[in-house]
Every structure is written in C-alpha cells, then in structure tokens.
Design a protein around this motif. Structure first.
Motif, PDB file in Angstrom:
ATOM      1  N   HIS A  67       0.845  -1.198   0.000  1.00 37.19           N
ATOM      2  CA  HIS A  67       0.000   0.000   0.000  1.00 37.19           C
ATOM      3  C   HIS A  67       0.878   1.246   0.000  1.00 37.19           C
ATOM      4  O   HIS A  67       1.789   1.380   0.805  1.00 37.19           O
ATOM      5  CB  HIS A  67      -0.904  -0.003   1.237  1.00 37.19           C
ATOM      6  CG  HIS A  67      -1.899   1.114   1.256  1.00 37.19           C
ATOM      7  ND1 HIS A  67      -1.585   2.366   1.740  1.00 37.19           N
ATOM      8  CD2 HIS A  67      -3.186   1.175   0.837  1.00 37.19           C
ATOM      9  CE1 HIS A  67      -2.640   3.148   1.629  1.00 37.19           C
ATOM     10  NE2 HIS A  67      -3.631   2.454   1.081  1.00 37.19           N
ATOM     11  N   ILE A  68       0.614   2.143  -0.940  1.00 37.78           N
ATOM     12  CA  ILE A  68       1.342   3.406  -1.014  1.00 37.78           C
ATOM     13  C   ILE A  68       0.469   4.502  -0.402  1.00 37.78           C
ATOM     14  O   ILE A  68      -0.623   4.778  -0.905  1.00 37.78           O
ATOM     15  CB  ILE A  68       1.698   3.749  -2.476  1.00 37.78           C
ATOM     16  CG1 ILE A  68       2.680   2.708  -3.037  1.00 37.78           C
ATOM     17  CG2 ILE A  68       2.286   5.154  -2.571  1.00 37.78           C
ATOM     18  CD1 ILE A  68       3.085   2.962  -4.479  1.00 37.78           C
ATOM     19  N   PRO A  69       0.912   5.125   0.678  1.00 42.97           N
ATOM     20  CA  PRO A  69       0.098   6.172   1.313  1.00 42.97           C
ATOM     21  C   PRO A  69      -0.147   7.349   0.367  1.00 42.97           C
ATOM     22  O   PRO A  69       0.760   7.801  -0.336  1.00 42.97           O
ATOM     23  CB  PRO A  69       0.955   6.602   2.512  1.00 42.97           C
ATOM     24  CG  PRO A  69       1.907   5.462   2.740  1.00 42.97           C
ATOM     25  CD  PRO A  69       2.166   4.872   1.404  1.00 42.97           C
ATOM     26  N   VAL A  70      -1.370   7.844   0.358  1.00 43.22           N
ATOM     27  CA  VAL A  70      -1.754   8.979  -0.491  1.00 43.22           C
ATOM     28  C   VAL A  70      -2.068  10.174   0.420  1.00 43.22           C
ATOM     29  O   VAL A  70      -3.047  10.146   1.174  1.00 43.22           O
ATOM     30  CB  VAL A  70      -2.983   8.643  -1.354  1.00 43.22           C
ATOM     31  CG1 VAL A  70      -3.403   9.858  -2.174  1.00 43.22           C
ATOM     32  CG2 VAL A  70      -2.693   7.450  -2.259  1.00 43.22           C
ATOM     33  N   PRO A  71      -1.261  11.244   0.379  1.00 46.40           N
ATOM     34  CA  PRO A  71      -1.554  12.415   1.204  1.00 46.40           C
ATOM     35  C   PRO A  71      -2.897  13.046   0.808  1.00 46.40           C
ATOM     36  O   PRO A  71      -3.226  13.148  -0.376  1.00 46.40           O
ATOM     37  CB  PRO A  71      -0.394  13.373   0.894  1.00 46.40           C
ATOM     38  CG  PRO A  71       0.693  12.491   0.334  1.00 46.40           C
ATOM     39  CD  PRO A  71      -0.004  11.394  -0.378  1.00 46.40           C
ATOM     40  N   ALA A  72      -3.656  13.467   1.782  1.00 45.93           N
ATOM     41  CA  ALA A  72      -4.978  14.043   1.513  1.00 45.93           C
ATOM     42  C   ALA A  72      -4.888  15.273   0.617  1.00 45.93           C
ATOM     43  O   ALA A  72      -5.788  15.538  -0.194  1.00 45.93           O
ATOM     44  CB  ALA A  72      -5.660  14.393   2.831  1.00 45.93           C
ATOM     45  N   LYS A  73      -3.783  16.011   0.713  1.00 42.82           N
ATOM     46  CA  LYS A  73      -3.679  17.270  -0.035  1.00 42.82           C
ATOM     47  C   LYS A  73      -3.556  17.060  -1.542  1.00 42.82           C
ATOM     48  O   LYS A  73      -3.744  18.027  -2.315  1.00 42.82           O
ATOM     49  CB  LYS A  73      -2.492  18.080   0.474  1.00 42.82           C
ATOM     50  CG  LYS A  73      -1.141  17.429   0.214  1.00 42.82           C
ATOM     51  CD  LYS A  73      -0.002  18.293   0.749  1.00 42.82           C
ATOM     52  CE  LYS A  73       1.359  17.656   0.456  1.00 42.82           C
ATOM     53  NZ  LYS A  73       2.471  18.486   0.961  1.00 42.82           N
ATOM     54  N   VAL A  74      -3.250  15.841  -1.997  1.00 47.88           N
ATOM     55  CA  VAL A  74      -3.070  15.621  -3.447  1.00 47.88           C
ATOM     56  C   VAL A  74      -4.338  15.063  -4.094  1.00 47.88           C
ATOM     57  O   VAL A  74      -4.359  14.810  -5.299  1.00 47.88           O
ATOM     58  CB  VAL A  74      -1.880  14.679  -3.732  1.00 47.88           C
ATOM     59  CG1 VAL A  74      -0.624  15.198  -3.067  1.00 47.88           C
ATOM     60  CG2 VAL A  74      -2.167  13.245  -3.312  1.00 47.88           C
ATOM     61  N   VAL A  75      -5.383  14.855  -3.323  1.00 52.01           N
ATOM     62  CA  VAL A  75      -6.614  14.264  -3.853  1.00 52.01           C
ATOM     63  C   VAL A  75      -7.482  15.366  -4.472  1.00 52.01           C
ATOM     64  O   VAL A  75      -7.975  16.249  -3.773  1.00 52.01           O
ATOM     65  CB  VAL A  75      -7.394  13.526  -2.749  1.00 52.01           C
ATOM     66  CG1 VAL A  75      -8.695  12.965  -3.311  1.00 52.01           C
ATOM     67  CG2 VAL A  75      -6.540  12.401  -2.166  1.00 52.01           C
ATOM     68  N   ALA A  76      -7.627  15.312  -5.805  1.00 55.23           N
ATOM     69  CA  ALA A  76      -8.447  16.289  -6.538  1.00 55.23           C
ATOM     70  C   ALA A  76      -9.852  15.726  -6.731  1.00 55.23           C
ATOM     71  O   ALA A  76     -10.013  14.623  -7.243  1.00 55.23           O
ATOM     72  CB  ALA A  76      -7.812  16.587  -7.886  1.00 55.23           C
ATOM     73  N   ARG A  77     -10.858  16.485  -6.331  1.00 56.06           N
ATOM     74  CA  ARG A  77     -12.236  15.993  -6.350  1.00 56.06           C
ATOM     75  C   ARG A  77     -13.122  16.667  -7.401  1.00 56.06           C
ATOM     76  O   ARG A  77     -14.173  16.143  -7.750  1.00 56.06           O
ATOM     77  CB  ARG A  77     -12.867  16.198  -4.969  1.00 56.06           C
ATOM     78  CG  ARG A  77     -12.379  15.246  -3.896  1.00 56.06           C
ATOM     79  CD  ARG A  77     -12.679  13.836  -4.286  1.00 56.06           C
ATOM     80  NE  ARG A  77     -12.500  12.875  -3.208  1.00 56.06           N
ATOM     81  CZ  ARG A  77     -12.478  11.561  -3.388  1.00 56.06           C
ATOM     82  NH1 ARG A  77     -12.633  11.068  -4.608  1.00 56.06           N
ATOM     83  NH2 ARG A  77     -12.322  10.745  -2.380  1.00 56.06           N
ATOM     84  N   ASP A  78     -12.706  17.808  -7.911  1.00 50.72           N
ATOM     85  CA  ASP A  78     -13.555  18.557  -8.836  1.00 50.72           C
ATOM     86  C   ASP A  78     -13.191  18.190 -10.271  1.00 50.72           C
ATOM     87  O   ASP A  78     -12.100  18.538 -10.747  1.00 50.72           O
ATOM     88  CB  ASP A  78     -13.359  20.056  -8.612  1.00 50.72           C
ATOM     89  CG  ASP A  78     -14.313  20.884  -9.476  1.00 50.72           C
ATOM     90  OD1 ASP A  78     -15.036  20.302 -10.307  1.00 50.72           O
ATOM     91  OD2 ASP A  78     -14.316  22.117  -9.303  1.00 50.72           O
ATOM     92  N   PRO A  79     -14.076  17.502 -11.013  1.00 51.38           N
ATOM     93  CA  PRO A  79     -13.748  17.126 -12.393  1.00 51.38           C
ATOM     94  C   PRO A  79     -13.535  18.328 -13.298  1.00 51.38           C
ATOM     95  O   PRO A  79     -12.838  18.215 -14.321  1.00 51.38           O
ATOM     96  CB  PRO A  79     -14.959  16.296 -12.834  1.00 51.38           C
ATOM     97  CG  PRO A  79     -16.051  16.648 -11.900  1.00 51.38           C
ATOM     98  CD  PRO A  79     -15.396  17.008 -10.604  1.00 51.38           C
ATOM     99  N   ALA A  80     -14.090  19.474 -12.935  1.00 57.59           N
ATOM    100  CA  ALA A  80     -13.938  20.661 -13.772  1.00 57.59           C
ATOM    101  C   ALA A  80     -12.521  21.222 -13.718  1.00 57.59           C
ATOM    102  O   ALA A  80     -12.068  21.893 -14.662  1.00 57.59           O
ATOM    103  CB  ALA A  80     -14.945  21.732 -13.366  1.00 57.59           C
ATOM    104  N   THR A  81     -11.837  20.985 -12.603  1.00 58.43           N
ATOM    105  CA  THR A  81     -10.481  21.535 -12.452  1.00 58.43           C
ATOM    106  C   THR A  81      -9.403  20.454 -12.461  1.00 58.43           C
ATOM    107  O   THR A  81      -8.214  20.774 -12.526  1.00 58.43           O
ATOM    108  CB  THR A  81     -10.372  22.322 -11.146  1.00 58.43           C
ATOM    109  OG1 THR A  81     -10.691  21.460 -10.032  1.00 58.43           O
ATOM    110  CG2 THR A  81     -11.337  23.505 -11.154  1.00 58.43           C
ATOM    111  N   LEU A  82      -9.797  19.174 -12.360  1.00 60.18           N
ATOM    112  CA  LEU A  82      -8.814  18.085 -12.359  1.00 60.18           C
ATOM    113  C   LEU A  82      -8.093  18.053 -13.703  1.00 60.18           C
ATOM    114  O   LEU A  82      -8.705  18.163 -14.772  1.00 60.18           O
ATOM    115  CB  LEU A  82      -9.506  16.749 -12.101  1.00 60.18           C
ATOM    116  CG  LEU A  82      -8.593  15.521 -11.998  1.00 60.18           C
ATOM    117  CD1 LEU A  82      -9.153  14.531 -10.975  1.00 60.18           C
ATOM    118  CD2 LEU A  82      -8.389  14.813 -13.333  1.00 60.18           C
ATOM    119  N   ARG A  83      -6.766  17.878 -13.667  1.00 62.39           N
ATOM    120  CA  ARG A  83      -5.945  17.896 -14.881  1.00 62.39           C
ATOM    121  C   ARG A  83      -5.132  16.607 -14.969  1.00 62.39           C
ATOM    122  O   ARG A  83      -4.493  16.205 -14.009  1.00 62.39           O
ATOM    123  CB  ARG A  83      -5.031  19.126 -14.868  1.00 62.39           C
ATOM    124  CG  ARG A  83      -5.826  20.425 -14.747  1.00 62.39           C
ATOM    125  CD  ARG A  83      -4.945  21.634 -14.485  1.00 62.39           C
ATOM    126  NE  ARG A  83      -4.180  22.013 -15.658  1.00 62.39           N
ATOM    127  CZ  ARG A  83      -2.859  21.891 -15.784  1.00 62.39           C
ATOM    128  NH1 ARG A  83      -2.152  21.409 -14.766  1.00 62.39           N
ATOM    129  NH2 ARG A  83      -2.244  22.267 -16.884  1.00 62.39           N
TER     130      ARG A  83
END
Length: 582
Positions: free
Chosen positions: A265-281
């Motif tokens: 399991h690779i830990p995923v920091p909460a700050k890198v999780v993008a939730r808005d499909p309109a701004t996700l790149r």
C-alpha cells in the motif's frame, strides 16, 4: 561415430535389473552372527567403543562377517551405535533382511536423531535418507527419502563427470551469451535469469520434511548442508546468475526476475486528492523514438480525449518533430540529447527501458498535473467517456489506475483483442482462436500483458516502473481499473513493423526469454525462422496478429474483441490542422 539409436545400457532394462539385483544378495551368517534384537540398549551402545579388529567374527567366511570387518575398521574407536547404524543400512539395501532390521533402523532415528546427526558425515546421512526411501514407516518418509536419494545420486553422477572438465567443483563456468543446443528429452535449458527450478525443488523437499517428525531432522540437516556447500550445481548456478547480472548491469540492462516484488500500500496524502472534475488535470509522459506522423497521431488522440498536457521526450534529436509538436500549447517537448543527459543525476542508460522509467519518474515529480499516465507512442488510452470525472471520483486512497492492455489487430485501425482473463474466459480458448500457436502464447498476445498506469501525482518517494507505480521497489497494491477504460496497443500494426522490430524485440525487448522453462514466444519465433524462414514467421503473423475475418470472428465469439476506431487522420487535422509527412 556412435550409434545414436543404441541404448546407453546394452540389453536395456533387463540388463540393468540383472546388474542391480546382483548386488542385493542377502547376507550369509555363521553361527552366532547377526544383528542385535529390536530392544537392544541404545544407551549402552553409545558408551561402548568399536574394536576395529572385529574379533567376534575372527575366522568367519560369511558375507556378514566381511561387512562387519569393513565397518569396524571405518568406525574404529567410535561409539558402537554408529557401527549398528551402518550395519542396518547395509542390511536394508539387500533383497531381504531380518524382519526387525527396518523397525530397529526407524527406532534409531526416532530416538537418537540428534545424536546421530552430530556424528555421521554427509555420506552416511545420504545413505540413511535412501534407507528411509525404501523402508520408511510413512508415505512421507518413503517419498522424501526416495526424492533425496535420486537428487543426491544424480549429483554424484554429474559431479563425477564434471571432474573430467578440469574445472574445480567450486568454480562456475563463465557465463556468456550463446545458442543453447538441444537438451536431452526435449527439455528447455534452465533460465539463468529467472529460472525457479532449483528453488522449487529444494523448497518442496524442505516443506515436505516438515510433515514427518522422524525424518524431518535428517532431511533438513541434509538440505542445510547442501545449500552451505560451495561445490554444488546450486552454488555454481547462483554464481553464474551473478555474472550474468553484472554483465547486464554494465550494459545498462536490469535483468527481469521470475517473481516481482510483493505489492504494498502506497500512502496517499490528503492534499493531493483532486475531487472537482472541472479543475482536475491529467496528462501523459513518454520517451519516444519514432517518425513524426506516429508521434502526431499519438498526441492528437490523447489531446482529443481531453489530456491537459503531454510530456513528450524525444530519445534522439528530431528538430522537425519538436517544431511541429511545440506549436500546440498543451505539448511540452524535451529533446533528450547529450546536453540534456549531462544535466541529469545519472548518465544516459544504454537500455531504453531504463531511460523510459527515468524520464517518467523525473516528470512525475515536477509536473503540476493531478494524474500522469506513462504510455508509449504506440499505446492509446481508450475510454467511452471523458477521464476527468472518473479520476475525480476515485477513492481517496487509490494511488494509481491500471490500464489493462488490448492489442491492435494488424491491418486495422479499429479492432483490438483482449486476453482471455480480461474477457472472463478460460485460458483453453486460446487453442480454439489460434489453432497452431495458442497453446504457447501467454494471453494470446505478442506484446506485454501487464498494461500501464495512470498515477496520482504528488505522492512523495514513488517512481515509475515500465508497468507499475513503485515505492521502495514494491508496486502499489492500492490501484484499481476503471470500467471501459483500457490501453490500446498498436504493437505490430502491420507485417513490415513486426518484421523490422523483430531482431530488437527478441534480444532486448518484449520477446526475449527471461523466465520459467517453458516453450515461449522467443522459442516459437526462433524455430519458425530456422525451419521455414520468412514464410514461417509470416504464417505465425497471419494466424496470431492479422485482423482477418477468421480471427475477428473467433475473438468476437468469445467476447474478446473491442471495436474502437482510432481515426488518426481526422484527429490530427482537428488538433494540428495538418497531417505531417514521414
């Protein structure tokens, strides 16, 4: 010249059995001679000492007396229990033996195994294992004893033959690239790079020993001695493997292993999780060495899909491609020439796979994208809907999206085949779809079956492998696939491409043989070329790769066909306003 049709042993197995049985005549005895009773005091025998003169059979002409004199001389001055053990082994090798011989042998090992192992040398321990094989009280004792006996017997034969090569038993032969001649019994040669025959054989013996308390100490003692001895085939092969890896490392090639590192399991920091499909790149990274039209088709496809940036690294300087691609604001072109590599932390690797992984990893850690796909110029992400909403909806702990591969049928631009596993089919369908070659094709593909990754960006410490996102060498276990999102792989879009890339792929690319001792793609192609030349290779390509009516219908009948038009020309015109010339 020898007659290859003549048997190794004149007279065949009738003669072999006659010779074998001639050495198994029962012992003869004179009055008062014989083994002690089953309830003999073993403690007393451990205290008593052997008289090498064997006075108790002085003057006797029996075969028992002859064996007792021989063993008494060997164990002179040593505990008498060792002499008894030797006599029991000798008796139990004969066609018949006193009824209590086997029970007494088993009693010795049940009650005195530790004592015996401290005093018997490896030769006698092997003899004891052989005796278990013939007279063990349980199925495990007999099976394990026979297995150890055969293994050590074959070692004695081939090690004796090897003496005549002039090589010291501890000295491995020098590893070199060479064509392996046919082995006996149509066996494949052991694969030095990733073969598991040795560890599978030794590991199974070790595990088997653990299921029987009587033979376990003996069997595991022998196996420990075996892997500690530097004069065995096992040690020499390991040293040859190290030679091979050293040579490949000098060439910049990382050898494949038979088994990948376990996932983690690779830990995923909460700050890198993008939730808005309109701004996700999202975007791609690639190291490319190809004509401009192929690069442009790759770029146009992913830009029309909605990619926000393409990081394209040109493996060789290609000014025309750089100028054409750079006109689009979403394409970042990097020319990986000598000056660029001079600015990297590592010199330019010889193996293109290592350069690919390096470029992808460096890009991952500097990009401002939310997701980055590591794909090659002949790979096209295929999806029925825009990716951004699907990526935004991923669970927060998912580090990567796996793109399972689909292989383009040659001569088409809209038909891809799946592996049986991906389509929910049994492996056996391959022989229906590919009648001549299906039994030897892994997944029915000639290219990779691992697929590629879209990695969530911003996770510290990770790096790209060719087919995985890794942390400390372990691939991410927290990955998932997306419904109806696959990787279309135009690996061999036509006969000319297949033929022109064949030599490289067989020696350094995806066709090279690197693992278990089975008939693989490299073997098939070698055999076809040797037997039938280009015509043989063409017949393989026609059956396995070409998108003809027969193959299309067969794949469709098993749910293994995907239709997805690439429409390269239309996309290039829309994205670039022109179709570049080769």
């Amino acid at each position: 010249m020898s007659d290859a049709s003549a048997p190794t042993y004149p007279g065949g197995f009738a003669a072999i059995l006659t010779q074998m049985e001639g050495r198994r005549d029962p012992f003869t005895y004179e009055d008062g001679e014989g083994l002690p009773p089953l309830d003999v005091d073993l403690a007393a025998l451990k205290q008593a000492r052997v008289d090498g003169r064997a006075l108790e059979v002085d003057g006797s002409k029996s075969t028992y007396a002859r064996k007792l004199r021989e063993l008494s001389d060997e164990f002179d001055g040593m505990p008498a229990l060792l002499l008894l053990h030797g006599l029991l082994v000798a008796h139990l090798r004969r066609r018949t033996a006193p009824d209590h011989a086997a029970p007494l042998f088993l009693r010795l090992w049940a009650e005195e195994s530790d004592w015996l192992m401290q005093r018997l040398d490896a030769r006698w321990l092997v003899s004891a294992a052989t005796t278990f094989g013939d007279h063990g009280a349980t199925e495990t004792q007999r099976r394990l004893g026979q297995s150890l006996s055969v293994m050590f017997g074959m070692m004695k034969l081939y090690e004796t033959e090897r003496i005549h090569s002039g090589a010291d038993p501890a000295q491995p032969f020098e590893w070199s690239r060479r064509k392996v001649p046919p082995l006996a019994m149509q066996m494949d040669a052991y694969a030095l790079g990733a073969g598991g025959l040795d560890v599978n054989m030794l590991g199974r013996l070790w595990q088997d020993a653990g299921s029987d308390a009587v033979i376990a100490p003996l069997a595991r003692r022998l196996l420990d001695l075996l892997i500690a001895d530097d004069r065995t085939i096992f040690r020499r092969l390991r040293m040859m493997r190290q030679q091979r890896e050293k040579a490949q490392k000098a060439e910049g090639i990382r050898p494949k292993r038979g088994h990948a590192a376990p996932s983690a399991h690779i830990p995923v920091p909460a700050k890198v999780v993008a939730r808005d499909p309109a701004t996700l790149r999202w975007g791609t990274v690639s190291l490319i060495k190809a004509p401009l039209p192929r690069i442009a088709a790759f770029a146009a496809h992913h830009l029309e899909m909605g990619a926000h940036r393409l990081h394209i690294h040109l493996d060789d300087p290609h000014p025309e491609a750089a100028a054409f691609l750079s006109r689009h604001p979403a394409i970042e072109v990097t020319i990986c020439d000598a000056a660029w590599w001079a600015g990297q932390k590592k010199p330019r690797m010889k193996a293109h796979q290592l350069r690919q992984a390096w470029v992808a990893t460096q890009t991952y850690h500097r990009t401002d994208l939310d997701f980055l796909a590591h794909v090659d110029v002949d790979e096209f992400i295929l999806a029925d809907a825009p990716l951004s909403p699907a990526l935004a909806a991923l669970p927060a702990d998912i580090a990567a999206v796996h793109l399972p591969p689909a292989e383009l049928l040659a001569g088409t631009t809209d038909r891809f085949k799946l592996t049986p596993r991906h389509a929910g089919q049994e492996k056996a369908v391959l022989e229906d779809i590919y009648p001549n070659f299906g039994g030897h094709l892994r997944g029915g593909f000639i290219s990779h079956r691992e697929g590629k990754m879209i990695a969530r960006c911003g996770i510290p410490g990770v790096r790209f492998g060719l087919h995985a996102l890794l942390l400390n060498g372990h691939p991410a276990s927290n990955r998932m696939t997306l419904p109806d999102v696959i990787l279309g792989h135009a690996h061999a879009p036509d006969w000319e491409t297949f033929q022109s890339h064949l030599a490289f792929r067989m020696t350094q690319g995806s066709y090279r043989k690197t693992d278990e001792e089975v008939l693989g793609l490299r073997d098939i192609l070698d055999l076809l070329h040797e037997e039938d030349g280009e015509e043989g290779l063409r017949s393989f390509f026609t059956e396995v790769c070409e998108g003809n009516d027969r193959l299309t219908r067969a794949l469709e009948a098993h749910g293994m066909l995907v239709r997805a038009p690439l429409e390269a020309d239309r996309k290039m015109m829309r994205i670039f306003g022109a179709i570049p010339k080769a």
